[in-house]
Design a protein around this motif. Structure first.
Motif, PDB file in Angstrom:
ATOM      1  N   VAL B 115       0.844  -1.195   0.000  1.00 25.59           N
ATOM      2  CA  VAL B 115       0.000   0.000   0.000  1.00 25.59           C
ATOM      3  C   VAL B 115       0.880   1.247   0.000  1.00 25.59           C
ATOM      4  O   VAL B 115       0.576   2.240  -0.663  1.00 25.59           O
ATOM      5  N   ALA B 116       2.012   1.162   0.720  1.00 24.57           N
ATOM      6  CA  ALA B 116       2.930   2.305   0.773  1.00 24.57           C
ATOM      7  C   ALA B 116       3.470   2.638  -0.614  1.00 24.57           C
ATOM      8  O   ALA B 116       3.886   3.761  -0.867  1.00 24.57           O
ATOM      9  N   THR B 118       1.714   2.466  -3.390  1.00 26.65           N
ATOM     10  CA  THR B 118       0.569   2.679  -4.280  1.00 26.65           C
ATOM     11  C   THR B 118       0.860   3.709  -5.363  1.00 26.65           C
ATOM     12  O   THR B 118       0.550   3.498  -6.525  1.00 26.65           O
ATOM     13  N   VAL B 119       1.473   4.837  -4.963  1.00 26.65           N
ATOM     14  CA  VAL B 119       1.621   5.951  -5.915  1.00 26.65           C
ATOM     15  C   VAL B 119       2.460   5.542  -7.128  1.00 26.65           C
ATOM     16  O   VAL B 119       1.999   5.675  -8.258  1.00 26.65           O
ATOM     17  N   LEU B 121       3.138   2.526  -8.149  1.00 28.64           N
ATOM     18  CA  LEU B 121       2.519   1.376  -8.818  1.00 28.64           C
ATOM     19  C   LEU B 121       1.322   1.811  -9.658  1.00 28.64           C
ATOM     20  O   LEU B 121       1.108   1.301 -10.758  1.00 28.64           O
ATOM     21  N   GLN B 122       0.567   2.752  -9.109  1.00 26.95           N
ATOM     22  CA  GLN B 122      -0.635   3.220  -9.793  1.00 26.95           C
ATOM     23  C   GLN B 122      -0.288   3.779 -11.174  1.00 26.95           C
ATOM     24  O   GLN B 122      -1.021   3.572 -12.134  1.00 26.95           O
TER      25      GLN B 122
END
Lengths: 435, 279
Positions: B115-116, B118-119, B121-122
């Motif tokens: 989740v950390a 996310t940016v 990966l998104q």
């Protein structure tokens, strides 16, 4: 509780009896006025007080026996922190159960003895399965309590009806358009409620659902108001309509089979099954994506999400939009299946039922939601013979389920990724989200 | 890396300039200025109510400062933190942990670390379509993210608990996981809010070792050195690991310098012992 164990079996029974007596006494206090006394109109027109002590005695005995069973045989809510072994066993059973359920759904129209009524019921159940899965994205994954989900169902249904009536568009063009329009309304609702949490969010979404319904009810020139919209085109099998004439241009004529009204029902059944499975597939895939993980992280802790650079606003909006889109698909399907829609189909009780399905199934669990939809909608039909007692039986069944499994049928969560073997996470650790 | 050397030579990582924070009539932080240098562990200390957490929340974007400037000198330029929203600050390169741990308890340790990320990966998901279909570009990015998560799990000694829910980890492990999660955002500055609170002496020692390794870039494989800013009550930890100490009292900076100097400063001793309150 420790006193019970010291007293042995005899002490336990005595305590249980005392407990049941207290419960019966409370029940007596309630039922004396609610059941025992009844005002009736006598033949002369005067009000008379009728006494019904037999019923009161029966109800008290029922409460006494029920309470005794509950205390003696431990019909207690399972502790939230259930053991990992148990959760793992449930996950294994779930792995087998889901394909079986899918296979049953696929062959249902061809099972002997399944007639038109059963298929119609199947379509109804699948519609709610799809709505449950759609709402599950918003409530189960992102943890945003949405009480107005039926608004998107209505937007989808009216989008199809209006586009078909005013522009003559076919179902297959309107289906994606209905989804897009519903997603648009989802974003529109999302913007003002972004800052709200928990109860406040629930109230505003509830109001949104009512606004949509009341607009549909009062905009008579466009939507026909309370008279609804009729003559909505039925779906075609890729351009081949279902009708009884048997001409070459129809479904039956093209395939050279005897025209039968069941064809359309079977087609509708597979259509909603396909739409529901699409919802399921997208949800399962998206859970393993950054956005899906961000939704779940948002449910767990919004402030931590901000600290990790996640744009909370956009993350919430995508959840609203995607959930609304599937609601819109289901709405378009509903319109084409019924051929007639009116604001009456989109009341708050529909939102409540869909939310109940999600909560009962276990927030975030796909199989749980499917089973809950079958139990709730199917069960509701099953008890039709009970007439006015139906609601009572239905309510009691829900209470029993929530007592036995307070976190829904499937309360555990499966990790989206694992280095080793994926082990289900017990319900005790998973948050429910506060909006 | 000696404190005296870094004081003179290292370029700044974070400049705090006349930072002021008012809540109504209350001035919680009054024109505080200090500089945290690249490659340092900077500690922010002070008695209860001195305004440490307020300064910290301004730096990490949870409050917007009433006045003053915050400049982060990241690798890709200077970011004016006082103008940014909280998630933008995190993206600019400030990672933080919380005094009362804020993990995602229902997600596994590994998921917390993903989740950390996310940016970044998104950006690789191609509006979700590429990832939805499970295509190659996204898979590669996800594998890299998992590799980074594994490196940090190893660095924080949590690799064997990777698939356990974060909420089921013992307290000390949760603290370490929160640091690992902050590091997975690839920050330039790691901000820790009382990281040693509630740890036993052995865990505190481990934490000190981990923070030094993060500062020196030896904590995890292939990870760059990251400067650290921490608020801490445990003077033992502050004095052993910090290169630079800033002391606050009643919202003002009262002393600044290497630990050895600050420890013997008379105003600091007075503030901590509650003597000579002469302002």
């Amino acid at each position: 509780m420790s006193a019970f164990s010291q007293g042995g079996a005899g002490g336990r029974i005595t305590a249980a009896l005392r407990d049941a007596t207290i419960a019966a006494a409370v029940a007596f206090g309630l039922f004396v006025v609610m059941v025992g006394l009844r005002t009736d109109v006598s033949p002369t027109g005067a009000l008379v007080l009728r006494e019904r002590w037999t019923e009161v005695a029966m109800l008290c005995a029922l409460v006494f026996a029920g309470r005794l069973v509950v205390t003696l045989w431990g019909l207690r809510p399972q502790s939230l922190g259930q053991s990992p072994e148990r959760a793992a066993a449930m996950a294994r059973a779930g792995k087998l159960f889901a394909p079986l359920l899918l296979a049953a759904a696929l062959v249902l129209p061809f099972v002997p003895g399944i007639g038109r009524y059963e298929l119609d019921l199947g379509i109804l159940v699948l519609t709610y399965v799809m709505l449950g899965w759609g709402l599950n994205i918003v409530v189960g994954l992102a943890g945003l309590l949405d009480l107005g989900y039926v608004a998107f169902y209505a937007v989808g249904a009216y989008s199809y009806a209006l586009l078909a009536q005013y522009f003559g568009l076919s179902f297959w063009i309107c289906l994606p358009l209905a989804g897009i329009l519903a997603a648009f309304w989802g974003i529109l609702l999302g913007f003002p409620v972004l800052r709200l949490r928990g109860d406040y969010l629930a109230i505003v979404t509830l109001a949104f659902g009512e606004i949509i319904r009341i607009v549909l009810l009062n905009w008579v020139s466009l939507t026909g108001g309370p008279n609804g919209m009729s003559g909505i085109p039925r779906p075609t099998f890729f351009g081949l309509p279902f009708n009884m004439s048997g001409e070459p241009g129809t479904f039956a004529g093209f395939f050279g089979i005897e025209p039968d009204p069941v064809h359309r029902v079977v087609f509708l059944y597979y259509l909603i099954l396909g739409l529901a499975l699409l919802t399921n597939w997208v949800t399962i895939r998206i859970r393993r994506q950054p956005i899906g993980r961000a939704w779940e992280a948002l449910r767990e802790d919004e402030i931590a999400c901000r600290a990790l650079g996640i744009n909370v606003r956009n993350t919430k909006l995508t959840a609203f939009a995607l959930g609304a889109m599937f609601g819109g698909f289901a709405g378009a399907f509903f319109a084409t299946r019924q051929g007639f829609i009116s604001p009456e189909s989109f009341t708050f009780i529909e939102s409540a039922i869909i939310l109940a399905i999600v909560v009962l199934g276990g927030m975030g669990s796909q199989v749980g939601v499917a089973v809950a939809a079958i139990v709730m909608i199917g069960g509701f039909e099953l008890f039709r013979d009970l007439e006015e007692w139906r609601m009572l039986v239905f309510g009691a069944a829900m209470v029993v389920i929530m007592v036995l499994r307070p976190r829904g049928l499937v309360g555990s969560r499966t990790p989206t990724i694992a280095l080793g073997e994926k082990r289900a996470i017990g319900a005790g650790h998973v948050s429910e989200g506060r909006g | 890396m000696s404190a005296a050397l870094s004081m003179q030579d290292a370029p700044p990582i974070l400049e705090v300039e006349a930072l002021t924070m008012r809540f109504g009539g209350l001035v919680a932080v009054d024109a505080v200025s200090f500089t945290a240098r690249r490659g340092d562990i900077t500690a922010l200390i002070g008695p209860n109510g001195a305004g440490k957490t307020t300064v910290f929340n301004c730096i990490t974007g949870f409050y917007r400062p009433s006045d003053g400037a915050l400049r982060l000198h990241a690798a890709d330029g200077v970011a004016e933190l006082h103008r940014l929203k909280d998630h933008r600050i995190a993206r600019a390169g400030v990672a933080r942990t919380f005094q009362n741990i804020r993990l995602f308890p229902g997600m596994t340790a590994l998921e917390n670390l993903l989740v950390a990320q996310t940016v970044p990966l998104q950006a690789k998901t191609g509006f979700g379509i590429v990832a939805l279909l499970g295509l190659g570009a996204y898979r590669k990015a996800e594998a890299a993210a998992v590799a980074r998560a594994v490196a940090w799990l190893r660095a924080t000694n949590l690799l064997d608990r990777a698939d356990d829910p974060a909420g089921a980890l013992p307290y000390g492990a949760q603290r370490r996981l929160e640091i690992a999660r902050a590091m997975c955002t690839a920050p330039s500055l790691l901000c820790l809010d009382e990281p040693a609170a509630g740890l036993n002496p052995r865990e505190s020692d481990e934490l000190a070792r981990l923070l030094r390794a993060i500062r020196d870039g030896t904590a995890a494989e292939g990870e760059p050195a990251v400067s650290v800013l921490l608020i801490e009550h445990d003077m033992g930890i502050v004095m052993t690991i910090s290169d630079h100490v800033v002391v606050l009292d009643h919202g003002r900076k009262i002393a600044e310098g290497p630990p050895a100097v600050v420890r013997n400063d008379r105003t600091v001793i007075a503030a901590y012992l509650g003597e000579g309150d002469d302002d």
